[in-house]
Design a protein around this motif. Sequence first.
Motif, mmCIF file in Angstrom:
data_model
loop_
_atom_site.group_PDB
_atom_site.id
_atom_site.type_symbol
_atom_site.label_atom_id
_atom_site.label_comp_id
_atom_site.label_asym_id
_atom_site.label_seq_id
_atom_site.Cartn_x
_atom_site.Cartn_y
_atom_site.Cartn_z
ATOM 1 N N LEU A 14 0.832 -1.208 0.000
ATOM 2 C CA LEU A 14 0.000 0.000 0.000
ATOM 3 C C LEU A 14 0.866 1.257 0.000
ATOM 4 O O LEU A 14 0.600 2.210 -0.724
ATOM 5 N N GLU A 15 1.927 1.244 0.774
ATOM 6 C CA GLU A 15 2.817 2.403 0.859
ATOM 7 C C GLU A 15 3.558 2.613 -0.465
ATOM 8 O O GLU A 15 3.750 3.743 -0.906
ATOM 9 N N ILE A 16 3.974 1.547 -1.099
ATOM 10 C CA ILE A 16 4.690 1.647 -2.371
ATOM 11 C C ILE A 16 3.778 2.192 -3.465
ATOM 12 O O ILE A 16 4.163 3.082 -4.227
ATOM 13 N N LEU A 17 2.567 1.681 -3.533
ATOM 14 C CA LEU A 17 1.646 2.065 -4.604
ATOM 15 C C LEU A 17 1.048 3.454 -4.431
ATOM 16 O O LEU A 17 0.835 4.171 -5.401
ATOM 17 N N THR A 18 0.779 3.848 -3.189
ATOM 18 C CA THR A 18 0.072 5.112 -2.970
ATOM 19 C C THR A 18 0.946 6.222 -2.394
ATOM 20 O O THR A 18 0.567 7.382 -2.442
ATOM 21 N N GLY A 19 2.097 5.879 -1.800
ATOM 22 C CA GLY A 19 2.913 6.873 -1.128
ATOM 23 C C GLY A 19 2.343 7.256 0.229
ATOM 24 O O GLY A 19 2.843 8.145 0.904
ATOM 25 N N PHE A 20 1.283 6.583 0.634
ATOM 26 C CA PHE A 20 0.605 6.818 1.902
ATOM 27 C C PHE A 20 1.386 6.124 3.007
ATOM 28 O O PHE A 20 1.582 4.916 2.978
ATOM 29 N N GLU A 21 1.876 6.908 3.988
ATOM 30 C CA GLU A 21 2.708 6.365 5.067
ATOM 31 C C GLU A 21 1.920 5.400 5.952
ATOM 32 O O GLU A 21 0.821 5.708 6.388
ATOM 33 N N THR A 22 2.505 4.242 6.215
ATOM 34 C CA THR A 22 1.926 3.283 7.151
ATOM 35 C C THR A 22 2.895 3.118 8.317
ATOM 36 O O THR A 22 4.039 3.569 8.250
ATOM 37 N N ASN A 23 2.436 2.480 9.396
ATOM 38 C CA ASN A 23 3.323 2.217 10.527
ATOM 39 C C ASN A 23 4.493 1.369 10.054
ATOM 40 O O ASN A 23 4.296 0.353 9.382
ATOM 41 N N ASN A 24 5.704 1.779 10.386
ATOM 42 C CA ASN A 24 6.883 1.014 9.999
ATOM 43 C C ASN A 24 7.004 -0.233 10.868
ATOM 44 O O ASN A 24 6.708 -0.197 12.064
ATOM 45 N N LYS A 25 7.461 -1.314 10.250
ATOM 46 C CA LYS A 25 7.690 -2.577 10.949
ATOM 47 C C LYS A 25 9.069 -3.081 10.547
ATOM 48 O O LYS A 25 9.482 -2.923 9.396
ATOM 49 N N TYR A 26 9.757 -3.683 11.510
ATOM 50 C CA TYR A 26 11.128 -4.120 11.266
ATOM 51 C C TYR A 26 11.337 -5.522 11.826
ATOM 52 O O TYR A 26 10.809 -5.868 12.881
ATOM 53 N N GLU A 27 12.123 -6.327 11.112
ATOM 54 C CA GLU A 27 12.611 -7.594 11.635
ATOM 55 C C GLU A 27 14.048 -7.370 12.067
ATOM 56 O O GLU A 27 14.843 -6.800 11.317
ATOM 57 N N ILE A 28 14.368 -7.789 13.266
ATOM 58 C CA ILE A 28 15.722 -7.660 13.796
ATOM 59 C C ILE A 28 16.298 -9.063 13.844
ATOM 60 O O ILE A 28 15.767 -9.932 14.536
ATOM 61 N N LYS A 29 17.360 -9.282 13.074
ATOM 62 C CA LYS A 29 17.905 -10.632 12.883
ATOM 63 C C LYS A 29 19.341 -10.728 13.379
ATOM 64 O O LYS A 29 20.056 -9.730 13.443
ATOM 65 N N ASN A 30 19.762 -11.938 13.683
ATOM 66 C CA ASN A 30 21.164 -12.171 14.030
ATOM 67 C C ASN A 30 21.961 -12.371 12.749
ATOM 68 O O ASN A 30 21.408 -12.314 11.646
ATOM 69 N N VAL A 31 23.253 -12.613 12.854
ATOM 70 C CA VAL A 31 24.103 -12.734 11.664
ATOM 71 C C VAL A 31 23.753 -13.951 10.817
ATOM 72 O O VAL A 31 24.099 -14.006 9.638
ATOM 73 N N LEU A 32 23.036 -14.914 11.382
ATOM 74 C CA LEU A 32 22.618 -16.099 10.620
ATOM 75 C C LEU A 32 21.299 -15.865 9.885
ATOM 76 O O LEU A 32 20.812 -16.741 9.179
#
Length: 90
Positions: A14-32
């Motif tokens: 939705l954010e890519i297509l419309t430019g409408f900001e959504t809540n950011n979400k992140y995955e935090i991963k280890n080196v593996l």
Amino acid sequence: QIDQILIHQQIELLEILTGFETNNKYEIKNVLGQRVYFAAEDTDCCTRNCCGPSRPFTLRIIDNLGHEVITLQRPLRCSSCCFPCCLQEV
């Protein structure tokens, strides 16, 4: 024990297509590449779209068991060097 983390933002279609900001979400991963934490922004729609990258937010970091381990808060501040007492902080 984690000596290094990688943070990957999850992009929403939705954010890519419309430019409408959504809540950011992140995955935090280890080196593996294994997810060790998940982070989600908590802001309202008006704040995200009116204040842009200077917006205030709460970022909740959650472990794989669903327990909140860290809460980061950033108040609404300016980014102008003319007001050094009001610069961004988390």
